[in-house]
Design a protein around this motif. Sequence first.
Motif, PDB file in Angstrom:
ATOM      1  N   ALA A  70       0.842  -1.205   0.000  1.00 48.75           N
ATOM      2  CA  ALA A  70       0.000   0.000   0.000  1.00 48.75           C
ATOM      3  C   ALA A  70       0.873   1.249   0.000  1.00 48.75           C
ATOM      4  O   ALA A  70       0.612   2.207  -0.720  1.00 48.75           O
ATOM      5  CB  ALA A  70      -0.933  -0.011   1.209  1.00 48.75           C
ATOM      6  N   GLU A  83      -5.144  -2.408  -2.339  1.00 45.29           N
ATOM      7  CA  GLU A  83      -5.487  -3.798  -2.047  1.00 45.29           C
ATOM      8  C   GLU A  83      -6.918  -4.091  -2.499  1.00 45.29           C
ATOM      9  O   GLU A  83      -7.826  -3.292  -2.275  1.00 45.29           O
ATOM     10  CB  GLU A  83      -5.371  -4.105  -0.554  1.00 45.29           C
ATOM     11  N   MET A 140     -10.007  -7.421  -2.799  1.00 42.62           N
ATOM     12  CA  MET A 140     -10.360  -8.771  -2.362  1.00 42.62           C
ATOM     13  C   MET A 140     -11.399  -9.308  -3.334  1.00 42.62           C
ATOM     14  O   MET A 140     -12.429  -8.680  -3.536  1.00 42.62           O
ATOM     15  CB  MET A 140     -10.951  -8.753  -0.949  1.00 42.62           C
ATOM     16  N   ASN A 146     -13.810  -1.093 -13.015  1.00 46.69           N
ATOM     17  CA  ASN A 146     -13.429   0.301 -12.802  1.00 46.69           C
ATOM     18  C   ASN A 146     -13.234   1.043 -14.111  1.00 46.69           C
ATOM     19  O   ASN A 146     -13.460   2.245 -14.190  1.00 46.69           O
ATOM     20  CB  ASN A 146     -12.184   0.381 -11.919  1.00 46.69           C
ATOM     21  N   ARG A 188      -3.820   1.838  -0.694  1.00 43.55           N
ATOM     22  CA  ARG A 188      -4.643   1.675   0.502  1.00 43.55           C
ATOM     23  C   ARG A 188      -4.797   0.196   0.801  1.00 43.55           C
ATOM     24  O   ARG A 188      -4.767  -0.629  -0.109  1.00 43.55           O
ATOM     25  CB  ARG A 188      -6.060   2.195   0.249  1.00 43.55           C
ATOM     26  N   LEU A 189      -5.080  -0.080   2.073  1.00 44.86           N
ATOM     27  CA  LEU A 189      -5.490  -1.429   2.426  1.00 44.86           C
ATOM     28  C   LEU A 189      -6.991  -1.547   2.186  1.00 44.86           C
ATOM     29  O   LEU A 189      -7.738  -0.573   2.313  1.00 44.86           O
ATOM     30  CB  LEU A 189      -5.189  -1.710   3.896  1.00 44.86           C
ATOM     31  N   HIS A 190      -7.411  -2.746   1.830  1.00 46.93           N
ATOM     32  CA  HIS A 190      -8.838  -3.021   1.664  1.00 46.93           C
ATOM     33  C   HIS A 190      -9.546  -2.765   3.010  1.00 46.93           C
ATOM     34  O   HIS A 190      -8.970  -3.035   4.063  1.00 46.93           O
ATOM     35  CB  HIS A 190      -8.999  -4.485   1.247  1.00 46.93           C
ATOM     36  N   LEU A 243     -11.666  -4.345   4.616  1.00 48.60           N
ATOM     37  CA  LEU A 243     -11.717  -5.520   5.501  1.00 48.60           C
ATOM     38  C   LEU A 243     -10.359  -5.753   6.164  1.00 48.60           C
ATOM     39  O   LEU A 243     -10.289  -6.161   7.321  1.00 48.60           O
ATOM     40  CB  LEU A 243     -12.156  -6.774   4.731  1.00 48.60           C
ATOM     41  N   ARG A 255     -21.764  -6.833  -0.661  1.00 51.09           N
ATOM     42  CA  ARG A 255     -21.134  -7.110  -1.951  1.00 51.09           C
ATOM     43  C   ARG A 255     -20.072  -6.064  -2.301  1.00 51.09           C
ATOM     44  O   ARG A 255     -19.152  -6.328  -3.060  1.00 51.09           O
ATOM     45  CB  ARG A 255     -22.187  -7.166  -3.057  1.00 51.09           C
ATOM     46  N   PHE A 307     -17.715  -5.106  -0.676  1.00 49.79           N
ATOM     47  CA  PHE A 307     -16.377  -5.518  -0.256  1.00 49.79           C
ATOM     48  C   PHE A 307     -15.664  -6.359  -1.309  1.00 49.79           C
ATOM     49  O   PHE A 307     -14.446  -6.460  -1.303  1.00 49.79           O
ATOM     50  CB  PHE A 307     -16.441  -6.318   1.051  1.00 49.79           C
ATOM     51  N   TYR A 308     -16.430  -7.011  -2.174  1.00 45.39           N
ATOM     52  CA  TYR A 308     -15.808  -7.938  -3.121  1.00 45.39           C
ATOM     53  C   TYR A 308     -15.900  -7.483  -4.565  1.00 45.39           C
ATOM     54  O   TYR A 308     -15.437  -8.169  -5.460  1.00 45.39           O
ATOM     55  CB  TYR A 308     -16.424  -9.338  -2.959  1.00 45.39           C
ATOM     56  N   GLU A 309     -16.545  -6.346  -4.799  1.00 45.70           N
ATOM     57  CA  GLU A 309     -16.650  -5.866  -6.180  1.00 45.70           C
ATOM     58  C   GLU A 309     -15.449  -5.016  -6.569  1.00 45.70           C
ATOM     59  O   GLU A 309     -15.217  -4.762  -7.744  1.00 45.70           O
ATOM     60  CB  GLU A 309     -17.941  -5.054  -6.343  1.00 45.70           C
ATOM     61  N   ASN A 310     -14.683  -4.574  -5.575  1.00 43.77           N
ATOM     62  CA  ASN A 310     -13.444  -3.832  -5.829  1.00 43.77           C
ATOM     63  C   ASN A 310     -13.658  -2.597  -6.680  1.00 43.77           C
ATOM     64  O   ASN A 310     -12.841  -2.267  -7.546  1.00 43.77           O
ATOM     65  CB  ASN A 310     -12.396  -4.755  -6.454  1.00 43.77           C
ATOM     66  N   ASP A 311     -14.759  -1.919  -6.436  1.00 39.47           N
ATOM     67  CA  ASP A 311     -15.007  -0.659  -7.118  1.00 39.47           C
ATOM     68  C   ASP A 311     -14.163   0.401  -6.416  1.00 39.47           C
ATOM     69  O   ASP A 311     -14.307   0.638  -5.217  1.00 39.47           O
ATOM     70  CB  ASP A 311     -16.501  -0.308  -7.019  1.00 39.47           C
ATOM     71  N   LEU A 312     -13.266   1.029  -7.171  1.00 40.67           N
ATOM     72  CA  LEU A 312     -12.341   1.981  -6.549  1.00 40.67           C
ATOM     73  C   LEU A 312     -13.083   3.165  -5.928  1.00 40.67           C
ATOM     74  O   LEU A 312     -12.601   3.782  -4.985  1.00 40.67           O
ATOM     75  CB  LEU A 312     -11.316   2.467  -7.575  1.00 40.67           C
ATOM     76  N   ARG A 313     -14.277   3.458  -6.468  1.00 40.15           N
ATOM     77  CA  ARG A 313     -15.052   4.556  -5.864  1.00 40.15           C
ATOM     78  C   ARG A 313     -15.407   4.231  -4.426  1.00 40.15           C
ATOM     79  O   ARG A 313     -15.524   5.104  -3.574  1.00 40.15           O
ATOM     80  CB  ARG A 313     -16.330   4.813  -6.666  1.00 40.15           C
ATOM     81  N   LEU A 334     -13.579   1.707  -2.539  1.00 43.30           N
ATOM     82  CA  LEU A 334     -12.338   1.456  -1.791  1.00 43.30           C
ATOM     83  C   LEU A 334     -11.632   2.757  -1.415  1.00 43.30           C
ATOM     84  O   LEU A 334     -10.981   2.847  -0.384  1.00 43.30           O
ATOM     85  CB  LEU A 334     -11.403   0.563  -2.617  1.00 43.30           C
ATOM     86  N   ARG A 335     -11.774   3.784  -2.285  1.00 50.78           N
ATOM     87  CA  ARG A 335     -11.073   5.032  -2.019  1.00 50.78           C
ATOM     88  C   ARG A 335     -11.729   5.861  -0.919  1.00 50.78           C
ATOM     89  O   ARG A 335     -11.236   6.929  -0.564  1.00 50.78           O
ATOM     90  CB  ARG A 335     -11.004   5.872  -3.306  1.00 50.78           C
TER      91      ARG A 335
END
Lengths: 691, 341
Positions: A396, A402, A404, A453, B103-105, B107, B327, B329-335, B337-338
């Motif tokens: 990071a 990161e 998942m 994305n 960033r860290l996820h 979770l 969901r 948490f697992y879709e990894n949408d940067l909007r 996660l950011r």
Amino acid sequence: MRYSLSWLKEFIELSVPPERLAQRLTLGGLEVNRLEAADGDWLFEAEVTPNRADCLSHLGLARETAAVLGRTFRFPRWLSREFQLPRGEQAAPFPVTIEDTEGCRRYIGIVIEGVEARPSPPEMVKRLEKMGLRSINNIVDVTNLCLLELGQPLHAFDLDRLEGGQIRVRRAKAGEKLRLLDGNECALTADQLVIADAKKPVALAGVMGGLLTQITPNTRRVLLESAGFQPSLIRRGARIAKLSTDSSYRFERGVDPEMVLPAAVRAARWITRIAGGAVVSIADIGQAGMPSPTIPLRPKKAQEILGMKISAGQQRRFLQHIGCQVRASGRNWAVQPPSWRADLKIPEDLHEELARLFGYDRCVPSLPPLPRRPVQPDPLEDTSVEREMQLRRLLAAAGLQEIMGYSLLHPQDPAKVSMFGRGVVELKNPLSLEQAVLRNTLLVGALQAVARNFSWKTSEEFRLFEIGSVFGTSGEGPPPGYPIETRMLGLLVGGISAPSWGQPKQPLGIFHLKGILQLLRERLNFSLEEVPAPSGAPEPGILLKLSGKPVGRLGIVDPSVAAAFEIPEQISLAYAELDLEPYLAAGRFIPKTEPLPKVPPVQRDLAILISQEIPYEKISAAIREEGLPLLKSLELFDLYQGTQVPQGKKSLAIRLKFLDGDRTLTEAEIQAAHQKILDRLQKEFSGILRY
Amino acid sequence: MELDSFQEEALQALSGAKDSKALELLRVKYLGRKGALTERFAALKDPAQSPAEKSRLGQQLNEVKRRLEEALAERTVSLQTGPVPSRPKQDLTLPGHVPQAGRLHPLSQTLERILEIFQSLGFPAVQGPEVETEFNNFEALNIPAEHPSRENFDTFYLKTAVGTAPALLRSHTSPVQIRFMKSHPPPFQVVVPGRVYRPDAVDATHCFQFHQVEGLAVAPGLTFGDLKGVLASWAQGMFGSSARLRFRPHHFPFTEPSAEGDLACIFCSGSGCRVCGRKGWLEILGCGMVHPQVFKAVGYPAGTVGFAFGMGVERIAMLLHGVEDIRLFYENDLRFLRQFP
């Protein structure tokens, strides 16, 4: 289960408001999830845990209510009367044979003659509806109401439809079929217990009756069944038939063996009252309930382990409130639970009863004092969680996000990438095809993240990583197909860095990825080697090795693979995947420092022209070898191939740093070392010094 | 006066110097060893002048020298740093260059926080595999086959087996308890983070995969009060010092007594709101004293005492950050996660 407050009040006198009662029950372990006023009554929806089958009736709730309110429960007089055998039956008992005595402990068959199946009286219909049940006819309704009242499932057969005038409780035979009350035909197996007449199964025992022998308006004679079945057998029977009924739900969890007869009697009396007719015979086959085993209890030990100050007198009262017989003598008590509490078997079960009736909230929280504080396992023994976290933080900090992903994938997803060629592990019972196999690479999740994305225009720049388990089948034995689980690191870098004023757009690619691996090497003491994949390998790229063993690979994602995930062609992606097990097993990395040199290194820049065919790896290796022992580092800081240099050549600019401990190097020494390197490059690669 | 006009001329020249080269030339001209001022000092040695005259002139010359030196120093500085008239002024309102930081996820962030608190309470973290055996996932935890308590643990099975035993995806992190106890004698205490699987249809609050943190402490004399104390300390570390936990009797096959831990709703402080379903409490963990059958299954002697607990990481992250759909948490949408630090 749903309960009615007015019905509950037929068994116990209550003055507490419904909300208060709900809270007391919840804090006693019977969690009331909903409480609603309905039609002058209150309905409770409560979650009954699997160990408390005794609460699956209004009688059971009344007993529990008494206990949590600190009272002793007594049967109301009207109910005791209903449990008394009617006088006057004279006919011989209906012939019942229990062939599977393990599956069926006890079977009671009461014959009632002269009944008339009619619609139930309005108050019965209303009560059933309140409980979410549909009224069928007066006879069936009585069996259902008795179940909700006493917890004992009952069944009524049309006696005249039973062939051969007998009941046999046996295992089904393979090939036998039974059309159930719900209209579905069930193919039976020997794992299922059935109630049969002389010729055929007439009910799936403890689960559902057969259509053929159901009560109809023409029914005149009824065989009323009340039985005790083995819980696991009923569970299996219901599962095979893919059914869960009010009856099977209770039998699976265990019903009170002492309630088999009273419930049958109560139902028979009720039927004769509203459907006419009379009880003519009672068959009672099998064993009556066995006395429950006594449980030793040491009140002082209970106090200690719970950390609750419950006096011996209180303990005895609590146990009596739930119906236990307590023989209290000295420090060792003998406690006999009531027949309906088969879940109470060991002292710890009694501890829970004491704790919950005392109140979990009255237990004072404590942190274990030193004498009883558990010691930690050696902190250096397993540092894998710590190492993973360290790796996450480093990545990071290096600018990676990161992610998942899902561990379960559509079978086509691994096929789209086929990075490792490891066999895919399949689920036996997937919920859907979308989640039918275990991921064998982290690449799928990373590509899905890129696609998502990009389509949302969130980013055109991707620096992603994931740490997680991947699964594969071992190609070779023993035994073949054995699932192998590996902690993996997946890295994906690509796209184009977002432009900013004064900073041009920059494509991200494989060299950014290699740079990240370099960072891992330096910062985590992770000595990875990069070996170009042999020509003709299924996927071009670089193999990553650790102590000679392959641990992963690095390469450019093939545009056709990206296209399979609907990633547009213009996004170029580089991906690396790395087996983390050796890294995790290596334990905590505690670096040892070296003293700083007293003199600065001498720096020389080297610019050479060399054939494009010669890989950098070879050039740098030659420089390193030749530069020994003074050369401390080399760094490529420019690479050019184009019109400014002759065709087929490339220009490399390399910064060299020389150092020899704390000694100041002389100009002559450095010149000599520099020349030695030049000579080697000239001789081996025909390298030409540019300046 | 001649000296005044000299001083005026020299000061103007110095302050008007175009660059440091020009300035150096001026320094030599006025202040150098053969400069104009030095010459005037030399003239003081002329014996024709009276001592009083010499003294007055000397003071005047020193004053001029001081002023010229000052002007020289000033110009030297202003040439180095001062605004260069030929270059345009910097627009300091332009946006800064934001460093590329990852960033860290969310979770991972939540998990890290949970583990840090337990670490401070003396619980180190260990982990175990996600593919498990029926023995570790069920039987050793006192969940026999054909028992209704298995209903709460619906499980994915694999087509391939581990040896002869059917292999499954663990439905909780508790099998790591079994693995750990089989290889370690008491006393000890550990926490176990990890991913678990249950065949739940996916909706806003359910997913077929999620994460748990499991805890296990085994030592003589541990009490239910100790269990409450450890979890209450954790809750305060996690949700703030005003966090309140309520323990409610429950049933788990592998603990006796068992409890569920409810957190006083962190949104309405217990008065009832949409998040807690008007209950005032949020169910966040399960716990209890380890069932003797579990100790028996791993070969511990009778009379062994310990406690265990377990909690869902997604659930806690959702509560802490107001996430309404698991969901995400697992879709990894940067909007999404950011939005995390």
